[in-house]
Design an enzyme around this catalytic site. Structure first.
Site, PDB file in Angstrom:
ATOM      1  N   ASP A 222      -4.691  -2.708   3.866  1.00 30.51           N
ATOM      2  CA  ASP A 222      -3.687  -3.771   3.692  1.00 30.51           C
ATOM      3  C   ASP A 222      -3.736  -4.683   5.499  1.00 30.51           C
ATOM      4  O   ASP A 222      -4.193  -5.456   5.578  1.00 30.51           O
ATOM      5  CB  ASP A 222      -2.219  -2.628   3.836  1.00 30.51           C
ATOM      6  CG  ASP A 222      -1.619  -3.685   2.920  1.00 30.51           C
ATOM      7  OD1 ASP A 222      -0.882  -4.446   2.920  1.00 30.51           O
ATOM      8  OD2 ASP A 222      -1.150  -2.996   1.784  1.00 30.51           O
ATOM      9  N   HIS A 258       3.986  -5.246   4.641  1.00 36.74           N
ATOM     10  CA  HIS A 258       3.772  -5.067   3.882  1.00 36.74           C
ATOM     11  C   HIS A 258       3.084  -3.712   3.806  1.00 36.74           C
ATOM     12  O   HIS A 258       3.309  -2.654   3.046  1.00 36.74           O
ATOM     13  CB  HIS A 258       2.826  -6.412   2.948  1.00 36.74           C
ATOM     14  CG  HIS A 258       2.190  -5.898   1.468  1.00 36.74           C
ATOM     15  ND1 HIS A 258       0.582  -4.906   1.078  1.00 36.74           N
ATOM     16  CD2 HIS A 258       2.748  -6.570   0.288  1.00 36.74           C
ATOM     17  CE1 HIS A 258       0.947  -5.439  -0.063  1.00 36.74           C
ATOM     18  NE2 HIS A 258       1.815  -6.078  -0.167  1.00 36.74           N
ATOM     19  N   ASN A 346       0.382  -9.191  -9.971  1.00 36.13           N
ATOM     20  CA  ASN A 346       1.647  -9.542 -10.433  1.00 36.13           C
ATOM     21  C   ASN A 346       1.824 -10.757 -11.438  1.00 36.13           C
ATOM     22  O   ASN A 346       2.678 -11.853 -11.383  1.00 36.13           O
ATOM     23  CB  ASN A 346       2.434  -9.366  -9.248  1.00 36.13           C
ATOM     24  CG  ASN A 346       2.527  -8.173  -8.170  1.00 36.13           C
ATOM     25  OD1 ASN A 346       2.881  -7.196  -8.752  1.00 36.13           O
ATOM     26  ND2 ASN A 346       2.600  -8.293  -7.069  1.00 36.13           N
ATOM     27  N   SER A 411       2.182  -4.004  -5.944  1.00 38.44           N
ATOM     28  CA  SER A 411       1.847  -2.796  -4.551  1.00 38.44           C
ATOM     29  C   SER A 411       2.448  -1.664  -3.790  1.00 38.44           C
ATOM     30  O   SER A 411       1.770  -1.173  -3.555  1.00 38.44           O
ATOM     31  CB  SER A 411       2.111  -4.062  -3.002  1.00 38.44           C
ATOM     32  OG  SER A 411       0.562  -4.789  -3.048  1.00 38.44           O
TER      33      SER A 411
END
Length: 657
Positions: A222, A258, A346, A411
């Site tokens: 990530d 994130h 998404n 996520s």
């Protein structure tokens, strides 16, 4: 005497967040996407994008690689808790010890604010200088963990004895000194949901057998992790998060947030599914949350090498346009023994158009809201494996060691499943069986509006009892095809050495050689195996068992030329590859040629892939039911699965003969 410090730890600091452009890195992709025809076999190209909740109905699809999350709140939360502290012994009145959950050697020093002229002198530099000045007087070796110049004037120091800490309280410029302590949060709704089969929520999280992921490594591929965050410490205060590698820039911190949020959901002390898992930061996206497939592949490559010999899982809450290279990389990572979990995306579209979500060997996760509806942004379709909570999820944030934030996205769903994988690995499940254990144990038919082709499974890790470590299959009588003493090359997950294992000794999760859908040799995972008594076998296979003919490039029945007929125990098995290689170099498939009552002597590779996929889907949905004798007796279940398999078989018969 009892003191209450509500004014200090009840603060809610509101900070205007900065919108992040996650879509500034272009990934080239074709646009030949057909949503109706898409499946995990149909590798088509389409872009992926992130969504801002404020414009949830206005989608701008581009070919960008991005993180699969949505920034839901413009508030950054620093959580605190009201607690009471008690004056003990002969302590200064302005020296406060924590009554519970105190952190040894850590103290918060708050300066007086009754002198405007003096207040102006309290800068970060002067406060830090004061901290070290007093420490020198006591001979203490300290660390300044934080300096505060806005909400209050003060600082936090660690490495102090109680006596040394009281020296700060004696200074006339200090209002009070308070022992730092742990902060407890209410269970997030996501954790609350996955330990109970149905609504309403009970504000509690109790995973099966008290599992917490101890001894397991979770690789967070990530934006990095703020490894100093208090969420990532064990009960003794030691760090459980470490820095692994950085393949995207030279900033070895999470400058986006994130990755820290994802890590918190996987294994945070308050926010996490697996509260004691070891977390490893693998930074592949930059401060803006963007990167390239090459940086992602570089991170995956590092994990595959680093995780060798460990109980390990990996999470990729990222996605972009279709990429065969990244699909190949995550496939090999998963097959190497690192349980790999990815976000579905998404875009409100079929996940089969996105990488790495479309890769069939990994665990692809869609998102739900707190009312059990599929989240409006979540991708869907038959490339999904399971759903998990993903809307309005609170977790750790990168701006401070106690910071938190609430955001939404697949996520946020994916790390719930990654944390669950850590629980099952700790519990004794093999890497190869974790997916089936998770899916078999999921809550069925609870997701509302799951989307066309989506599996209606919601993550569940509750139960309070020890689940079966792996879906092993008991021997049972019935028709089958492989000699039990057929040798198959196998490779231990922590070794490069191969050995020959007889089929009768294979287990679910074993790694064996085979061919992928492009007929390239690769490592495969056994997904189901069953024994069907004894019978006559020609060589290694019964006469009607499918083998791959390299010279003619077709799948054909073995015939009677496989060797002398012998009486032996017989097995069926299926792997996630279309065909598996035996020690003699033959490639055999998982089913008989008369599976649906009509004999098929040979068929094309394409038609065979359809048949293999149909049976593999049955295995993944039923936990290997097709490979048990009861599958021939329980007609209700047979009727449930048989049409899809036989439909493909009949199509193969029609097209191949």
């Amino acid at each position: 005497m009892i003191f209450s410090q509500k004014a200090i730890f009840g603060l809610l600091l509101i900070a205007k967040s900065v919108a992040i452009d996650y879509q500034n890195f272009e990934i080239k992709a074709d646009s030949n996407y057909d949503g109706d025809a898409a499946s995990k076999m149909d590798y088509t190209d389409i872009s992926n994008t992130d969504i801002d909740d404020s414009n949830a109905d206005d989608f701008d699809y581009d070919n960008s690689l991005s993180m699969d999350s949505l920034e839901e709140s413009n508030s950054e939360l620093f959580f605190g808790e009201d607690f009471e502290v008690e004056e003990r012994g002969k302590l200064p009145k302005n020296f406060i010890l924590a009554k519970k959950a105190g952190i040894k050697g850590a103290y918060i020093v708050v300066m007086k604010e009754d002198n405007e002229a003096e207040l102006s002198t309290y800068t970060a530099e002067t406060l830090e200088s004061f901290a070290f000045e007093v420490a020198e007087m006591t001979g203490s070796s300290i660390e300044v963990q934080g300096v505060y110049t806005s909400a209050l004037k003060g600082f936090t120091v660690t490495g102090l004895s109680r006596k040394a800490a009281m020296k700060y309280a004696e200074d006339e410029r200090v209002a009070f000194v308070e022992q730092d302590s742990e902060v407890n949060l209410e269970t997030t709704w996501g954790l609350d949901r996955i330990d109970q089969p149905s609504l309403p929520l009970n504000r509690n999280y109790s995973p099966f057998s008290g599992r917490d992921g101890s001894g397991v490594y979770a690789y967070i591929i990530d934006t990095g992790i703020r490894i100093t965050h208090t969420e990532f410490r064990n009960s003794s205060g030691q760090r459980r998060a470490s820095w692994g590698t950085n393949t995207v820039d030279r900033t070895n911190t999470d400058c986006n947030g994130h990755g820290t949020h994802v890590a918190g959901t996987v294994g945070g002390r308050a926010y996490g599914v697996a509260k004691n898992v070891n977390l490893v930061a693998v930074k592949v996206l930059n401060c803006r949350g963007s990167g390239s497939w090459s940086s992602v592949i570089g991170g995956i490559n590092w994990v595959k090498s680093h995780a060798r010999g460990k109980k390990a899982t990996a999470n990729l809450s990222l996605g972009g346009g279709a990429s065969s290279a990244v699909d190949y990389a995550v496939r090999n990572l998963h097959r190497s023994g690192v349980v790999t979990v990815v976000a579905a995306g998404n875009s409100r579209r079929n996940a089969c158009g996105y990488s790495p979500a479309r890769e069939g060997s990994v665990i692809t996760v869609g998102a739900t809201a707190s009312n059990d509806y599929r989240a409006s942004f979540s991708n869907y379709g038959n490339c999904l494996d399971i759903f998990a909570p993903g809307q309005s999820i609170t977790s750790a944030w990168h701006t401070g060691d106690t910071a938190g934030k609430t955001i939404s996205g697949t996520s946020m769903a994916s790390p719930h499943v990654c944390g669950a994988a850590a629980l099952y690995l700790q519990n004794g499940s093999s890497a190869g069986s974790v997916e089936s254990v998770i899916k078999n144990g999921s809550t069925k038919n609870r997701v509302r509006n799951a989307g066309s082709g989506s599996p209606n499974m919601l993550l569940y890790v509750g139960g309070g009892s020890n689940p079966t470590p792996a879906p092993t299959r008991a021997p049972a009588p019935g028709p089958s095809c492989i000699s039990g003493d057929t040798g198959v090359l196998t490779k231990a997950k922590d070794s490069f050495e191969e050995s020959v294992t007889q089929v009768r000794d294979l287990k679910v999760g074993d790694i064996v050689p085979g061919l992928d859908s492009n007929k390239k040799e690769t490592s495969c995972t056994v997904e189901a195996i069953g024994n069907f008594g004894t019978g006559e076998v020609y060589g290694n296979y019964t006469s009607d068992h499918f083998l791959y003919n390299y010279e003619d490039d077709i799948i054909e029945e073995n015939g009677v030329d496989g060797g002398k007929m012998k009486e032996t125990d017989k097995y069926d098995l299926i792997a996630d590859c279309p065909v598996v290689k035996d020690e003699s170099g033959k490639f055999f498939g998982p089913m008989d040629s008369d599976f649906c009552g009509g004999r098929v002597k040979n068929m094309s590779w394409t038609n065979y892939l359809r048949l293999h996929k149909a049976i593999l889907n049955v295995v993944r949905e039923s936990g290997g039911f097709w490979f048990q004798s009861s599958s021939y007796k329980d007609m209700k279940t047979v009727k449930k699965f048989a049409p899809s398999v036989c439909k493909n078989m009949l199509r193969c018969m029609k097209n191949s003969n």
